[in-house]
Design a protein around this motif. Structure first.
Motif, PDB file in Angstrom:
ATOM      1  N   LYS A   1       0.806  -1.217   0.000  1.00 41.51           N
ATOM      2  CA  LYS A   1       0.000   0.000   0.000  1.00 41.51           C
ATOM      3  C   LYS A   1       0.843   1.272   0.000  1.00 41.51           C
ATOM      4  O   LYS A   1       0.462   2.273  -0.599  1.00 41.51           O
ATOM      5  CB  LYS A   1      -0.933   0.020   1.205  1.00 41.51           C
ATOM      6  CG  LYS A   1      -1.944  -1.110   1.220  1.00 41.51           C
ATOM      7  CD  LYS A   1      -2.825  -1.113  -0.006  1.00 41.51           C
ATOM      8  CE  LYS A   1      -3.740   0.103  -0.049  1.00 41.51           C
ATOM      9  NZ  LYS A   1      -4.691   0.025  -1.202  1.00 41.51           N
ATOM     10  N   ASP A   2       1.968   1.258   0.690  1.00 38.56           N
ATOM     11  CA  ASP A   2       2.767   2.481   0.765  1.00 38.56           C
ATOM     12  C   ASP A   2       4.137   2.155   1.327  1.00 38.56           C
ATOM     13  O   ASP A   2       4.330   1.130   2.002  1.00 38.56           O
ATOM     14  CB  ASP A   2       2.077   3.512   1.659  1.00 38.56           C
ATOM     15  CG  ASP A   2       2.505   4.940   1.324  1.00 38.56           C
ATOM     16  OD1 ASP A   2       3.359   5.108   0.425  1.00 38.56           O
ATOM     17  OD2 ASP A   2       2.000   5.886   1.954  1.00 38.56           O
ATOM     18  N   ILE A   3       5.105   3.031   1.048  1.00 37.72           N
ATOM     19  CA  ILE A   3       6.415   2.962   1.677  1.00 37.72           C
ATOM     20  C   ILE A   3       6.745   4.351   2.209  1.00 37.72           C
ATOM     21  O   ILE A   3       6.320   5.365   1.649  1.00 37.72           O
ATOM     22  CB  ILE A   3       7.522   2.476   0.712  1.00 37.72           C
ATOM     23  CG1 ILE A   3       7.653   3.415  -0.503  1.00 37.72           C
ATOM     24  CG2 ILE A   3       7.275   1.053   0.269  1.00 37.72           C
ATOM     25  CD1 ILE A   3       8.841   3.089  -1.372  1.00 37.72           C
ATOM     26  N   ARG A   4       7.490   4.390   3.301  1.00 35.54           N
ATOM     27  CA  ARG A   4       7.916   5.660   3.871  1.00 35.54           C
ATOM     28  C   ARG A   4       9.174   5.476   4.698  1.00 35.54           C
ATOM     29  O   ARG A   4       9.481   4.377   5.157  1.00 35.54           O
ATOM     30  CB  ARG A   4       6.804   6.284   4.719  1.00 35.54           C
ATOM     31  CG  ARG A   4       6.348   5.473   5.910  1.00 35.54           C
ATOM     32  CD  ARG A   4       5.191   6.156   6.626  1.00 35.54           C
ATOM     33  NE  ARG A   4       4.099   6.452   5.712  1.00 35.54           N
ATOM     34  CZ  ARG A   4       2.977   7.064   6.084  1.00 35.54           C
ATOM     35  NH1 ARG A   4       2.811   7.431   7.337  1.00 35.54           N
ATOM     36  NH2 ARG A   4       2.014   7.303   5.211  1.00 35.54           N
ATOM     37  N   TYR A   5       9.899   6.570   4.873  1.00 36.13           N
ATOM     38  CA  TYR A   5      11.119   6.581   5.688  1.00 36.13           C
ATOM     39  C   TYR A   5      10.782   6.956   7.126  1.00 36.13           C
ATOM     40  O   TYR A   5       9.783   7.634   7.396  1.00 36.13           O
ATOM     41  CB  TYR A   5      12.101   7.614   5.150  1.00 36.13           C
ATOM     42  CG  TYR A   5      13.022   7.122   4.048  1.00 36.13           C
ATOM     43  CD1 TYR A   5      14.245   6.520   4.338  1.00 36.13           C
ATOM     44  CD2 TYR A   5      12.676   7.278   2.715  1.00 36.13           C
ATOM     45  CE1 TYR A   5      15.101   6.099   3.338  1.00 36.13           C
ATOM     46  CE2 TYR A   5      13.522   6.859   1.698  1.00 36.13           C
ATOM     47  CZ  TYR A   5      14.731   6.263   2.020  1.00 36.13           C
ATOM     48  OH  TYR A   5      15.573   5.841   1.017  1.00 36.13           O
ATOM     49  N   SER A   6      11.650   6.537   8.045  1.00 34.80           N
ATOM     50  CA  SER A   6      11.609   7.092   9.395  1.00 34.80           C
ATOM     51  C   SER A   6      12.046   8.548   9.326  1.00 34.80           C
ATOM     52  O   SER A   6      12.590   9.007   8.314  1.00 34.80           O
ATOM     53  CB  SER A   6      12.532   6.299  10.320  1.00 34.80           C
ATOM     54  OG  SER A   6      13.872   6.328   9.829  1.00 34.80           O
ATOM     55  N   ARG A   7      11.839   9.290  10.382  1.00 35.95           N
ATOM     56  CA  ARG A   7      12.139  10.720  10.349  1.00 35.95           C
ATOM     57  C   ARG A   7      13.616  10.992  10.106  1.00 35.95           C
ATOM     58  O   ARG A   7      13.965  11.965   9.427  1.00 35.95           O
ATOM     59  CB  ARG A   7      11.715  11.383  11.667  1.00 35.95           C
ATOM     60  CG  ARG A   7      10.227  11.326  11.938  1.00 35.95           C
ATOM     61  CD  ARG A   7       9.804  12.424  12.892  1.00 35.95           C
ATOM     62  NE  ARG A   7       9.907  13.734  12.254  1.00 35.95           N
ATOM     63  CZ  ARG A   7       9.855  14.892  12.907  1.00 35.95           C
ATOM     64  NH1 ARG A   7       9.727  14.896  14.228  1.00 35.95           N
ATOM     65  NH2 ARG A   7       9.933  16.036  12.266  1.00 35.95           N
ATOM     66  N   ASP A   8      14.506  10.132  10.618  1.00 28.92           N
ATOM     67  CA  ASP A   8      15.934  10.353  10.424  1.00 28.92           C
ATOM     68  C   ASP A   8      16.462   9.710   9.149  1.00 28.92           C
ATOM     69  O   ASP A   8      17.629   9.872   8.802  1.00 28.92           O
ATOM     70  CB  ASP A   8      16.735   9.857  11.631  1.00 28.92           C
ATOM     71  CG  ASP A   8      16.545   8.371  11.905  1.00 28.92           C
ATOM     72  OD1 ASP A   8      16.024   7.648  11.018  1.00 28.92           O
ATOM     73  OD2 ASP A   8      16.904   7.927  13.013  1.00 28.92           O
TER      74      ASP A   8
END
Length: 428
Positions: free
Chosen positions: A288-295
């Motif tokens: 459904k989606d991919i994302r990075y951690s904040r750092d």
């Protein structure tokens, strides 16, 4: 392909959310959450369960006390209608508006979505709507005060830029030959706000499939374009770099179950993990989606049970969807971990907010909303993320855990260091 030993290591790192319930935090008041969090976070191992509460308790103070700025975890909107993958009407507080004004009469018989209504009424100049016949289909992507809209004029797709802070329409770019449905488009603004990467169907004669198009927002010009081997490829910018690196799935030919780190704008593949999903050879349609951690040191790929589950969500007489969050190294794309849980939501039609993780201000904690099979109550669980990177990043986490977000920019520190604490790319 991964070796047998590598597959065993990945299976060993699997952990269901229900396997880490150590203690009952349900009766804890919001004032005690922070003290409990700070006490546990020093000794807890990565991926340990730090806190659990009901969704009501989360909304009534537990989320804010645990240093989560984003506390909206549910939304009744329908994706690609009321919401888009990058913009939630509930999180962003959009409301229905009265469309009785004369310059909207040409669309009076049309059915509006809340999101399109809001931006067309409040941010698109009247002459564009009434004279040039522009209308808003959806929000393609947003970052900070910059919003990219999917616009349609004379059955052709175009993209518009809005500066919410100045309440100004900045212009149009990316004119296409045909009108695309919202489901066919995906976009993201680079961390420094200078560029926008869009995935869309190709319009070239004889072309087949999808392409990536990279635009420079200041001039609204097309910088580069590349054809995709798989139409369902997803991407996200690395927050540590201004605009020079992305993570993208199914980017390499004959690697439909892959995650690649790609250098921009050359499209050079830096590293590829050829086995993202343990159970399927293709990432479509479960991813459904991919994302990075904040750092930027971790990449999260969220996969769910495919198909429509609207009836299950409404009646709760059937099984909820299975959600799996695969975690990868942000520099090598190696598989690190997997968290699995259940959620009463429709992964095909409901807003992604209902099952996507959120991250704390310090970037060292992840929260998810889930359901037990034996009870319909919505629970929120907070997990400790592994702290990666150099001493500088570790110091940033400790500082952000000690000071509220609104005080960071007031600290007596150099501007570049303040920007680093606020996760600005390359300390801009």
């Amino acid at each position: 392909m991964a070796t047998a030993a590598g597959r065993r290591r990945k299976r060993a790192c699997r952990m269901g959310a229900e396997e880490s319930r150590n203690g009952n935090y349900g009766l804890m008041g919001a004032s005690a959450v922070l003290a409990n969090m700070n006490k546990q976070v020093q000794s807890a191992r990565p991926w340990s369960l730090l806190h659990q509460c009901s969704l009501d308790q989360w909304n009534n103070g537990h989320g804010a006390a645990a240093a989560f700025t984003e506390t909206t975890m549910t939304c009744s909107g329908c994706v690609f209608k009321e919401c888009s993958p990058a913009f939630c009407i509930n999180r962003n507080g959009l409301l229905n508006v009265n469309k009785s004004e004369p310059f909207f009469s040409f669309r009076r018989k049309s059915k509006f979505t809340k999101m399109a209504e809001h931006f067309e009424y409040n941010h698109i100049p009247a002459q564009l709507s009434s004279i040039q016949n522009f209308h808003v289909n959806s929000v393609l992507c947003a970052q900070g005060q910059t919003v990219i809209l999917h616009l349609v004029r004379n059955l052709m797709t175009q993209f518009g830029i809005i500066d919410l802070k100045a309440n100004k329409f900045l212009g149009i770019f990316g004119n296409q030959r045909v009108e695309f449905v919202n489901e066919a488009l995906r976009g993201e603004i680079s961390p420094d706000g200078s560029q926008c990467l869009i995935k869309l169907p190709t319009t070239r004669i004889g072309g087949n499939g999808f392409v990536f198009q990279l635009y420079k927002l200041s001039t609204r010009e097309l910088l580069t374009e590349v054809n995709l081997h798989y139409n369902h490829a997803l991407f996200v910018f690395d927050p540590r770099f201004c605009s020079s690196r992305i993570a993208v799935t199914s980017f390499v030919e004959n690697e439909d179950n892959s995650l690649s780190l790609v250098r921009m704008p050359s499209w050079e593949v830096v590293s590829t993990n050829s086995r993202v999903d343990d159970f399927n050879s293709s990432l479509n349609p479960n991813l459904k989606d991919i994302r990075y951690s904040r750092d930027g040191h971790l990449i999260f790929a969220v996969m769910i049970t495919s198909g429509c589950h609207c009836k299950e969500k409404k009646a709760r007489r059937f099984q909820p969807i299975d959600v799996s969050i695969y975690v990868f190294d942000g520099d090598l794309a190696h598989t690190l971990h997997c968290v699995q849980y259940h959620r009463y939501a429709c992964g095909q039609h409901s807003c992604l907010v209902n099952y996507m993780p959120v991250f704390s201000e310090c970037g060292s904690r992840m929260a998810i909303v889930l359901n037990d099979l034996e009870t319909p109550i919505d629970h929120v669980q907070i997990y400790k993320l592994p702290i990666r990177g150099n001493l500088q990043n570790r110091c940033r986490i400790r500082i952000l855990q000690s000071f509220p977000p609104e005080t960071i920019k007031k600290l007596p520190l150099p501007r570049r260091l303040i920007n680093y604490l606020r996760f600005q790319p390359d300390y801009l």
